[in-house]
Scaffold this motif. Structure first.
Motif, PDB file in Angstrom:
ATOM      1  N   HIS A  62      74.652  50.919  11.571  1.00  0.00           N
ATOM      2  CA  HIS A  62      74.588  51.719  10.344  1.00  0.00           C
ATOM      3  C   HIS A  62      75.931  52.382  10.084  1.00  0.00           C
ATOM      4  O   HIS A  62      76.090  53.591  10.281  1.00  0.00           O
ATOM      5  CB  HIS A  62      73.472  52.762  10.449  1.00  0.00           C
ATOM      6  CG  HIS A  62      73.419  53.444  11.780  1.00  0.00           C
ATOM      7  ND1 HIS A  62      74.194  54.540  12.090  1.00  0.00           N
ATOM      8  CD2 HIS A  62      72.730  53.155  12.893  1.00  0.00           C
ATOM      9  CE1 HIS A  62      73.955  54.908  13.327  1.00  0.00           C
ATOM     10  NE2 HIS A  62      73.065  54.076  13.849  1.00  0.00           N
ATOM     11  N   PRO A  63      76.925  51.598   9.632  1.00  0.00           N
ATOM     12  CA  PRO A  63      78.232  52.179   9.348  1.00  0.00           C
ATOM     13  C   PRO A  63      78.127  53.270   8.284  1.00  0.00           C
ATOM     14  O   PRO A  63      77.300  53.194   7.387  1.00  0.00           O
ATOM     15  CB  PRO A  63      79.064  51.006   8.845  1.00  0.00           C
ATOM     16  CG  PRO A  63      78.141  49.867   8.661  1.00  0.00           C
ATOM     17  CD  PRO A  63      76.825  50.207   9.287  1.00  0.00           C
ATOM     18  N   LYS A  64      78.935  54.294   8.448  1.00  0.00           N
ATOM     19  CA  LYS A  64      79.004  55.423   7.507  1.00  0.00           C
ATOM     20  C   LYS A  64      77.728  56.262   7.485  1.00  0.00           C
ATOM     21  O   LYS A  64      77.469  56.977   6.529  1.00  0.00           O
ATOM     22  CB  LYS A  64      79.336  54.943   6.098  1.00  0.00           C
ATOM     23  CG  LYS A  64      80.634  54.184   5.991  1.00  0.00           C
ATOM     24  CD  LYS A  64      80.884  53.713   4.591  1.00  0.00           C
ATOM     25  CE  LYS A  64      82.146  52.858   4.542  1.00  0.00           C
ATOM     26  NZ  LYS A  64      82.380  52.302   3.233  1.00  0.00           N
ATOM     27  N   MET A  65      76.903  56.161   8.531  1.00  0.00           N
ATOM     28  CA  MET A  65      75.664  56.925   8.597  1.00  0.00           C
ATOM     29  C   MET A  65      75.454  57.342  10.051  1.00  0.00           C
ATOM     30  O   MET A  65      75.697  56.558  10.965  1.00  0.00           O
ATOM     31  CB  MET A  65      74.507  56.028   8.129  1.00  0.00           C
ATOM     32  CG  MET A  65      73.234  56.749   7.855  1.00  0.00           C
ATOM     33  SD  MET A  65      71.862  55.639   7.365  1.00  0.00           S
ATOM     34  CE  MET A  65      72.506  54.763   5.970  1.00  0.00           C
ATOM     35  N   SER A  66      74.997  58.564  10.261  1.00  0.00           N
ATOM     36  CA  SER A  66      74.719  59.009  11.634  1.00  0.00           C
ATOM     37  C   SER A  66      73.452  58.331  12.148  1.00  0.00           C
ATOM     38  O   SER A  66      72.654  57.801  11.372  1.00  0.00           O
ATOM     39  CB  SER A  66      74.545  60.525  11.669  1.00  0.00           C
ATOM     40  OG  SER A  66      73.307  60.885  11.086  1.00  0.00           O
TER      41      SER A  66
END
Length: 78
Positions: A62-66
């Protein structure tokens, strides 16, 4: 019996995988591969289905997401 012994072997294998922090199940529901996690990597590709997996939370990458946001997204429609 053979059936009971096979169930025992599956159960024992699943426990060993759960206890080992370097082994994770592929999160793709259509895949049943155990992935070996390399230290220092944030994602790893499943060798069977090519799903990219987050090594922290074991969800699809999940790039750009924690990780917390990714997990909430998985359960938001339930």
């Amino acid at each position: 019996s053979n059936t009971i012994f096979e169930k025992y072997q599956t159960f024992a294998r699943n426990i060993e995988i759960q206890k080992n922090p370097n082994l994770k199940w592929c999160p793709n529901p259509k895949c049943s591969v155990v992935i070996s996690i390399s230290k220092g990597k944030s994602t790893i590709k499943c060798p069977k289905c090519n799903t990219m997996v987050c090594t922290k939370c074991n969800q699809e990458a999940h790039p750009k997401m924690s990780c917390d946001e990714a997990i909430k997204n998985v359960f938001k429609d339930l």
